[in-house]
Write an enzyme that holds these catalytic residues in place. Structure first.
Site: not given
Ligand code: UDP
Length: 331
Positions: A145, A141, A117
């Site tokens: 990743k 988040y 991402s």
């Protein structure tokens, strides 16, 4: 070739399943249906309702379905939620990837394409963002990743598992037939939320801040069509197999659109007024995120088919008109 897709019942995964099947691959899906929908999984795929954290079951699928490569989408992906319950994200995303890599190592499967991402970059001032820009995630988040990418690097060095990490910017739109598309519960993404207004499911769309340092004051994002995104995964899978080399690529369009421009485009596509109101900024939103996808275009020979936001919004509109309430799971 037989390909295993983790998270194949999710928005992006379900498009990968369908497009790979259309191209003649045999597809095995593993998904625990925690956020995905069975209805979005193409019936031609072999479906395994299992969790990536269950190593023995994953090894079993890799061996019994004679898997040659893995495309790994299974992960939690809500930035806001990741700030409230970061350990849930570490458990599913980081620990889940650890177990998956262990299982691949045990089963002798050595190729993986990984759904990363733009969130790994955090709030950068250099635009467009190239793969050389330093990664400083600003959310749990994004941090998970990045940790998943780093884990793959070490699994490559130690076990020869070759990976390509694809760092997505704003993925949007739906499969051309409108059979599958973006359906989240709760919905947090801009395009589906805008389209809820002409669908009669929401009074207005809220614009999260109009005092950013951008030409019209609203946030700018780089939107990429889901089919173009999946095409890059197929090219990446072949690249790893041919070169046996790990790598990282950004996937975006190189163009930025503001929230106001997106709403205006949706008005034209739907031919409806779409009421909007200005509301507070959403915490953690960078003003501007635009990708440089030059590396993917050059090295993966990636050519996009959808080059304007109105075609992206049109495809989403087709899906939402056919599935007014999105997908639902019976269980
Ligand atoms: N956004 C908005 N109203 C909404 C949802 C999103 O103004 O109801 C804005 C959000 O602030 C961001 C852009 O739309 O600038 C895209 O948000 P989305 O959640 O779709 O993707 P993100 O960029 O956060 O991954």
């Amino acid at each position: 070739m037989n390909v295993m897709i983790t998270g194949g019942a999710g928005y992006i995964g379900s498009h990968a399943v369908k497009i790979l099947l259309e191209r003649g691959y045999n597809v095995s899906v593993i998904d625990n249906l925690s956020t995905g929908y069975m209805d979005s999984v193409d019936k031609r795929a072999i479906f395994h309702n299992i969790d990536i954290r269950d190593k023995d079951l994953v090894v079993n699928v890799l061996k019994s379905d004679h898997i040659g490569a893995v495309i790994h989408f299974a992960a939690f992906s809500l930035v806001g939620e990741s700030m409230q319950v970061p350990l849930k994200y570490y458990d599913n995303n980081v620990y889940g990837t650890k177990v998956l890599l262990d299982a691949m190592n045990e089963a002798g499967v050595k190729h993986i394409v990984f759904s990363s991402s733009a969130a790994v970059y955090g709030d950068r001032s250099t635009m467009p963002i190239t793969e050389e820009v330093l990664e400083v995630p600003t959310s749990a988040y994004g941090e998970t990743k990045l940790a998943m990418e780093k884990m793959m690097k070490w699994a490559d060095i130690a076990h020869g598992i070759k990976y390509i990490a694809l760092r997505y910017f704003n993925v949007a739109g739906a499969y051309q037939t409108g059979e599958i598309g973006e359906s989240h519960n709760p919905e947090t993404h801009l395009i589906p939320l805008i389209l809820q207004v002409p669908l009669g499911k929401r009074e207005h769309i809220s614009i999260f801040g109009n005092d950013y340092d951008t030409p019209d004051g609203t946030c700018i994002r780089d939107y990429i069509h889901i089919e173009d995104l999946i095409e890059a995964h197929i090219l990446a899978m072949h690249k790893i197999i041919e070169t046996n080399k790990s790598d990282i690529f950004n996937l975006g369009s190189g163009e930025g659109y503001s929230v106001l421009e997106m709403i205006e485009s949706a008005r034209k596509v739907t031919k409806q007024p779409i009421k909007s109101i200005i509301s507070e900024r959403r915490a953690g939103d960078p003003a501007r995120l635009i990708a440089s996808s030059e590396k993917a275009e050059k090295e993966l020979k990636w050519v996009k088919k959808y080059n304007d936001v109105s075609s992206i919004i049109s495809s989403a509109w087709k899906f939402h008109q056919l599935h007014k309430d999105g997908f639902k799971n019976e269980n």
